[in-house]
Design a protein around this motif. Structure first.
Motif, PDB file in Angstrom:
ATOM      1  N   SER A  16       0.824  -1.203   0.000  1.00 30.84           N
ATOM      2  CA  SER A  16       0.000   0.000   0.000  1.00 30.84           C
ATOM      3  C   SER A  16       0.863   1.260   0.000  1.00 30.84           C
ATOM      4  O   SER A  16       0.594   2.208  -0.756  1.00 30.84           O
ATOM      5  N   LEU A  17       1.904   1.253   0.801  1.00 33.66           N
ATOM      6  CA  LEU A  17       2.822   2.395   0.835  1.00 33.66           C
ATOM      7  C   LEU A  17       3.543   2.544  -0.502  1.00 33.66           C
ATOM      8  O   LEU A  17       3.765   3.657  -0.974  1.00 33.66           O
ATOM      9  N   SER A  18       3.898   1.431  -1.101  1.00 30.68           N
ATOM     10  CA  SER A  18       4.575   1.469  -2.393  1.00 30.68           C
ATOM     11  C   SER A  18       3.695   2.160  -3.437  1.00 30.68           C
ATOM     12  O   SER A  18       4.164   3.018  -4.195  1.00 30.68           O
ATOM     13  N   GLN A  19       2.419   1.813  -3.440  1.00 35.27           N
ATOM     14  CA  GLN A  19       1.485   2.451  -4.368  1.00 35.27           C
ATOM     15  C   GLN A  19       1.332   3.939  -4.051  1.00 35.27           C
ATOM     16  O   GLN A  19       1.259   4.766  -4.957  1.00 35.27           O
ATOM     17  N   ALA A  20       1.290   4.275  -2.778  1.00 34.24           N
ATOM     18  CA  ALA A  20       1.147   5.679  -2.374  1.00 34.24           C
ATOM     19  C   ALA A  20       2.367   6.494  -2.796  1.00 34.24           C
ATOM     20  O   ALA A  20       2.231   7.636  -3.254  1.00 34.24           O
ATOM     21  N   VAL A  21       3.555   5.912  -2.656  1.00 36.37           N
ATOM     22  CA  VAL A  21       4.784   6.608  -3.065  1.00 36.37           C
ATOM     23  C   VAL A  21       4.767   6.840  -4.573  1.00 36.37           C
ATOM     24  O   VAL A  21       5.069   7.953  -5.040  1.00 36.37           O
ATOM     25  N   GLU A  22       4.406   5.813  -5.319  1.00 38.79           N
ATOM     26  CA  GLU A  22       4.357   5.960  -6.781  1.00 38.79           C
ATOM     27  C   GLU A  22       3.370   7.043  -7.191  1.00 38.79           C
ATOM     28  O   GLU A  22       3.672   7.868  -8.057  1.00 38.79           O
ATOM     29  N   ALA A  23       2.203   7.043  -6.580  1.00 36.89           N
ATOM     30  CA  ALA A  23       1.184   8.048  -6.909  1.00 36.89           C
ATOM     31  C   ALA A  23       1.667   9.447  -6.527  1.00 36.89           C
ATOM     32  O   ALA A  23       1.477  10.405  -7.285  1.00 36.89           O
ATOM     33  N   ALA A  24       2.301   9.565  -5.379  1.00 36.92           N
ATOM     34  CA  ALA A  24       2.785  10.866  -4.919  1.00 36.92           C
ATOM     35  C   ALA A  24       3.881  11.398  -5.833  1.00 36.92           C
ATOM     36  O   ALA A  24       3.949  12.601  -6.104  1.00 36.92           O
ATOM     37  N   GLN A  25       4.719  10.516  -6.325  1.00 38.14           N
ATOM     38  CA  GLN A  25       5.801  10.957  -7.198  1.00 38.14           C
ATOM     39  C   GLN A  25       5.275  11.408  -8.565  1.00 38.14           C
ATOM     40  O   GLN A  25       5.904  12.224  -9.223  1.00 38.14           O
ATOM     41  N   ARG A  26       4.128  10.901  -8.959  1.00 37.61           N
ATOM     42  CA  ARG A  26       3.534  11.322 -10.236  1.00 37.61           C
ATOM     43  C   ARG A  26       2.812  12.659 -10.115  1.00 37.61           C
ATOM     44  O   ARG A  26       2.640  13.364 -11.099  1.00 37.61           O
ATOM     45  N   ALA A  27       2.370  12.992  -8.898  1.00 34.23           N
ATOM     46  CA  ALA A  27       1.626  14.230  -8.687  1.00 34.23           C
ATOM     47  C   ALA A  27       2.606  15.403  -8.623  1.00 34.23           C
ATOM     48  O   ALA A  27       3.586  15.353  -7.889  1.00 34.23           O
ATOM     49  N   PRO A  28       2.357  16.457  -9.392  1.00 35.81           N
ATOM     50  CA  PRO A  28       3.288  17.588  -9.439  1.00 35.81           C
ATOM     51  C   PRO A  28       3.365  18.388  -8.137  1.00 35.81           C
ATOM     52  O   PRO A  28       4.378  19.009  -7.855  1.00 35.81           O
ATOM     53  N   SER A  29       2.326  18.349  -7.333  1.00 36.36           N
ATOM     54  CA  SER A  29       2.305  19.186  -6.132  1.00 36.36           C
ATOM     55  C   SER A  29       2.709  18.440  -4.865  1.00 36.36           C
ATOM     56  O   SER A  29       2.486  18.925  -3.762  1.00 36.36           O
ATOM     57  N   THR A  30       3.295  17.273  -5.012  1.00 33.11           N
ATOM     58  CA  THR A  30       3.651  16.462  -3.855  1.00 33.11           C
ATOM     59  C   THR A  30       4.849  17.034  -3.102  1.00 33.11           C
ATOM     60  O   THR A  30       5.820  17.467  -3.703  1.00 33.11           O
ATOM     61  N   ASP A  31       4.746  17.003  -1.795  1.00 30.33           N
ATOM     62  CA  ASP A  31       5.810  17.452  -0.917  1.00 30.33           C
ATOM     63  C   ASP A  31       6.908  16.385  -0.871  1.00 30.33           C
ATOM     64  O   ASP A  31       6.646  15.228  -0.543  1.00 30.33           O
ATOM     65  N   GLY A  32       8.118  16.768  -1.207  1.00 27.70           N
ATOM     66  CA  GLY A  32       9.234  15.837  -1.224  1.00 27.70           C
ATOM     67  C   GLY A  32       9.512  15.222   0.135  1.00 27.70           C
ATOM     68  O   GLY A  32       9.910  14.055   0.232  1.00 27.70           O
ATOM     69  N   LEU A  33       9.293  15.986   1.197  1.00 30.78           N
ATOM     70  CA  LEU A  33       9.504  15.455   2.542  1.00 30.78           C
ATOM     71  C   LEU A  33       8.483  14.370   2.871  1.00 30.78           C
ATOM     72  O   LEU A  33       8.800  13.388   3.546  1.00 30.78           O
ATOM     73  N   GLN A  34       7.281  14.542   2.388  1.00 33.25           N
ATOM     74  CA  GLN A  34       6.241  13.545   2.616  1.00 33.25           C
ATOM     75  C   GLN A  34       6.609  12.246   1.903  1.00 33.25           C
ATOM     76  O   GLN A  34       6.467  11.167   2.467  1.00 33.25           O
ATOM     77  N   VAL A  35       7.092  12.348   0.681  1.00 33.54           N
ATOM     78  CA  VAL A  35       7.509  11.164  -0.073  1.00 33.54           C
ATOM     79  C   VAL A  35       8.674  10.482   0.637  1.00 33.54           C
ATOM     80  O   VAL A  35       8.699   9.254   0.782  1.00 33.54           O
ATOM     81  N   ALA A  36       9.622  11.262   1.112  1.00 36.00           N
ATOM     82  CA  ALA A  36      10.773  10.704   1.823  1.00 36.00           C
ATOM     83  C   ALA A  36      10.327   9.964   3.083  1.00 36.00           C
ATOM     84  O   ALA A  36      10.844   8.882   3.385  1.00 36.00           O
ATOM     85  N   GLU A  37       9.373  10.522   3.794  1.00 40.43           N
ATOM     86  CA  GLU A  37       8.874   9.863   5.005  1.00 40.43           C
ATOM     87  C   GLU A  37       8.168   8.548   4.661  1.00 40.43           C
ATOM     88  O   GLU A  37       8.334   7.545   5.361  1.00 40.43           O
ATOM     89  N   MET A  38       7.390   8.545   3.587  1.00 36.63           N
ATOM     90  CA  MET A  38       6.729   7.310   3.168  1.00 36.63           C
ATOM     91  C   MET A  38       7.762   6.251   2.783  1.00 36.63           C
ATOM     92  O   MET A  38       7.602   5.072   3.105  1.00 36.63           O
TER      93      MET A  38
END
Length: 59
Positions: A16-38
């Protein structure tokens, strides 16, 4: 909770986290710190799965 059901739950959370990371990385407005934490959470889960799996094979 048995060890195998606990491992299955950890694997489900990891996927589930893997899918969330992939989706977040595709979104242009994603916070890099949030992705790093995931990614850190995902790594902790992976390490816990490996630790429990190796412990399970020793018994």
């Amino acid at each position: 909770m048995s060890l195998s059901s606990h491992l299955q739950e950890l694997k489900r959370k990891h996927a589930s986290l893997s899918q969330a990371v992939e989706a977040a990385q595709r979104a242009p407005s994603t916070d890099g710190l949030q992705v790093a934490e995931m990614k850190k959470q995902k790594l902790r889960l992976k390490e816990e799965i490996a630790r429990l799996s190796s412990g399970a094979t020793l018994h």
